[in-house]
Design an enzyme around this catalytic site. Structure first.
Site, mmCIF file in Angstrom:
data_model
loop_
_atom_site.group_PDB
_atom_site.id
_atom_site.type_symbol
_atom_site.label_atom_id
_atom_site.label_comp_id
_atom_site.label_asym_id
_atom_site.label_seq_id
_atom_site.Cartn_x
_atom_site.Cartn_y
_atom_site.Cartn_z
ATOM 1 C CB CYS A 82 -0.908 -0.015 1.225
ATOM 2 S SG CYS A 82 -2.027 1.402 1.269
ATOM 3 C CB CYS A 86 -1.434 3.866 8.138
ATOM 4 S SG CYS A 86 -2.462 4.510 6.791
ATOM 5 C CB CYS A 89 -0.879 -0.209 8.255
ATOM 6 S SG CYS A 89 -1.685 -1.435 7.192
ATOM 7 C CB CYS A 126 -15.519 -7.088 6.528
ATOM 8 S SG CYS A 126 -16.850 -6.954 7.697
ATOM 9 C CB CYS A 157 -18.548 -4.714 5.364
ATOM 10 S SG CYS A 157 -17.587 -3.291 5.931
ATOM 11 C CB CYS A 217 -18.247 0.228 9.037
ATOM 12 S SG CYS A 217 -17.120 -0.625 10.163
ATOM 13 N NE ARG A 289 -17.416 -5.499 13.679
ATOM 14 C CZ ARG A 289 -17.736 -4.648 12.704
ATOM 15 N NH1 ARG A 289 -16.838 -3.838 12.227
ATOM 16 N NH2 ARG A 289 -18.948 -4.629 12.214
HETATM 17 N N1 SAM Z 1 -6.612 0.560 3.073
HETATM 18 C C1 SAM Z 1 -7.890 0.800 3.579
HETATM 19 C C2 SAM Z 1 -7.929 1.936 4.570
HETATM 20 O O1 SAM Z 1 -6.954 2.198 5.233
HETATM 21 O O2 SAM Z 1 -8.992 2.552 4.703
HETATM 22 C C3 SAM Z 1 -8.556 -0.421 4.189
HETATM 23 C C4 SAM Z 1 -7.766 -1.404 4.986
HETATM 24 S S1 SAM Z 1 -7.067 -0.799 6.522
HETATM 25 C C5 SAM Z 1 -6.011 -2.129 6.959
HETATM 26 C C6 SAM Z 1 -8.429 -0.847 7.654
HETATM 27 C C7 SAM Z 1 -8.190 -0.429 9.079
HETATM 28 O O3 SAM Z 1 -7.506 -1.441 9.775
HETATM 29 C C8 SAM Z 1 -7.361 0.807 9.345
HETATM 30 O O4 SAM Z 1 -8.059 1.997 9.165
HETATM 31 C C9 SAM Z 1 -6.986 0.630 10.796
HETATM 32 O O5 SAM Z 1 -7.945 1.242 11.625
HETATM 33 C C10 SAM Z 1 -7.023 -0.898 10.986
HETATM 34 N N2 SAM Z 1 -5.676 -1.429 11.259
HETATM 35 C C11 SAM Z 1 -4.676 -1.591 10.376
HETATM 36 N N3 SAM Z 1 -3.572 -2.081 10.963
HETATM 37 C C12 SAM Z 1 -3.859 -2.221 12.267
HETATM 38 C C13 SAM Z 1 -3.134 -2.686 13.402
HETATM 39 N N4 SAM Z 1 -1.865 -3.054 13.305
HETATM 40 N N5 SAM Z 1 -3.745 -2.708 14.592
HETATM 41 C C14 SAM Z 1 -5.037 -2.308 14.703
HETATM 42 N N6 SAM Z 1 -5.782 -1.875 13.676
HETATM 43 C C15 SAM Z 1 -5.203 -1.820 12.466
HETATM 44 FE FE1 SF4 Z 2 -2.786 1.210 3.397
HETATM 45 FE FE2 SF4 Z 2 -2.716 0.046 5.743
HETATM 46 FE FE3 SF4 Z 2 -3.059 2.665 5.608
HETATM 47 FE FE4 SF4 Z 2 -5.050 1.000 4.774
HETATM 48 S S1 SF4 Z 2 -4.267 1.241 6.846
HETATM 49 S S2 SF4 Z 2 -4.273 2.829 3.748
HETATM 50 S S3 SF4 Z 2 -3.816 -0.690 3.975
HETATM 51 S S4 SF4 Z 2 -1.237 1.543 4.950
#
Ligand code: SAM
Ligand code: SF4
Ligand code: DTB
Length: 354
Positions: A82, A86, A89, A126, A157, A217, A289
């Protein structure tokens, strides 16, 4: 804390605290509000734990069957690589986490997983993609997934990153029930976590989803080194949306080796439970949730989350890329607590009955 009107804010806070110590859990057990102040929310967080849980449970019982929990199953339909940064992530291309970038799954493979999820008792499927936003070339496959999962009789979802208005409209037209897009944290703390898109970008996507008619959501992550005020600020943004998100995932950070947030001080689990309780009080009709992080929680901690008003979980051994409790362990926990999962029909009734 800043007060627009010092004496009004103070009175509101005092009423909240006094009410919490009284026998009757007034006044949030009825009525939906979208005008919470930071001071009021902070006062809820600051309540003695038992008072906070008592109030949250009272609100919960007023709006929901306290012994029912909805189950959603996650599938990563496009993993890794990606472009966003973040810091929590494992799927960001900015960090070395051992998660390889994969292509979008094909529709049949997704539907096979959805069938399995349904057999495992999930009422909602989802689908998550590690994208900044979906590309037009992917939309046909995405829509095939929505239609195929719906044909199995499950709720759908998706979480695919940012959406334009027309993209949201297209997904809504295909029958997508929910779109997940988290604000993740408070506006003030956001810049510490993500730099490649703004808080306003997120709010814009949420507005497009709301306008399209899909259910929203939206929640966030705690345990990222934020303060209690930041947690209160995150919940204030959610609770003051013109319409509360129908589903509010509260994630405990899963620390993944290679991400910048690995090594962050662990958040006290009681503070996580407080966050759930405050979310329940602020958004009485939403499904709250208990999301990522359950694998590291004891059964007792999860039981307190349900007492605090959580009424939804992700089921199945995997979230997107990280682990989640075994199905048997969740079944055993539900049995010990006398909790029943929502069947699809119950779930619709609970939401349509708002
Ligand atoms: N890429 C898309 C986005 O960011 O909107 C969808 C997938 S992203 C992985 C969905 C959510 O997963 C993120 O907004 C975050 O809140 C949660 N998430 C990701 N990594 C995480 C982690 N290590 N621990 C807890 N929540 C996490
Ligand atoms: Fe990409 Fe992870 Fe951020 Fe979603 S949460 S936008 S998958 S880096
Ligand atoms: C949400 O709030 N949590 C889920 C879902 N929405 C998409 C994702 C949790 C991801 C945890 C890290 C992983 O498994 O990669």
């Amino acid at each position: 804390m800043s007060f627009a009107n010092q004496s009004d804010a103070q009175t509101a806070v005092e009423n909240l605290v006094t009410g919490a110590r009284g026998v009757a859990p007034q006044p949030e057990s009825s009525g939906i509000r979208n005008d919470w102040s930071q001071a009021e929310i902070r006062a809820l967080f600051d309540l003695p734990f038992n008072d906070l849980l008592f109030r949250a449970q009272a609100v919960h019982r007023h709006h929901f069957d306290a012994n029912r929990v909805q189950k959603s199953r996650l599938l990563s339909i496009k993993t890794g690589g990606c472009p966003e940064d973040c810091k929590y992530c494992p799927q960001s291309a900015h960090f070395e986490t051992g998660v390889d970038a994969e292509k979008l799954m094909n529709v049949d493979a997704v539907l096979a997983q959805a069938r399995e999820a349904k057999e495992g008792g999930a009422s909602r499927f989802c689908m998550g993609a590690a994208w900044r936003s979906p590309k037009d070339r992917d939309m046909d496959a995405i829509i095939g997934m929505v239609k195929g999962v719906k044909a199995l009789g499950m709720e759908t979802c998706m979480t695919l990153g940012m959406l334009s208005g027309p993209q949201a409209a297209r997904l809504a037209e295909a029958g997508l029930d929910y779109y997940n897009h988290n604000i993740d944290t408070s506006e003030e703390f956001y810049g510490e976590i993500i730099t490649t898109r703004t808080y306003q970008d997120r709010l814009d996507t949420l507005e497009h989803v709301r306008q399209s008619g899909m259910n929203v959501c939206c929640g966030g992550i705690v345990g990222m080194g934020e303060s209690r005020d930041h947690r209160a600020g995150m919940l204030m943004t959610l609770a003051n949306m013109p319409k509360h998100p129908e589903s509010v995932p509260i994630n405990m950070l899963v620390q993944v080796e290679g991400t910048p947030l690995t090594g962050t001080d662990q958040l006290d689990i009681l503070e996580f439970i407080r966050t759930i309780a405050v979310a329940r009080i602020l958004m009485p009709q939403s499904f709250v949730r208990l999301s990522a992080g359950r694998e590291a929680m004891t059964d007792e901690a999860q039981a307190l989350c349900f007492l605090a008003g959580a009424n939804s979980i992700f089921c199945g051994e995997k979230l997107l890329t990280t682990g989640n409790p075994e199905v048997d362990a969740d079944d055993a926990l539900f049995d010990r607590l006398g909790i029943e999962p929502y069947e699809l029909e119950d779930h619709y009734e609970a939401e349509v009955g708002e």
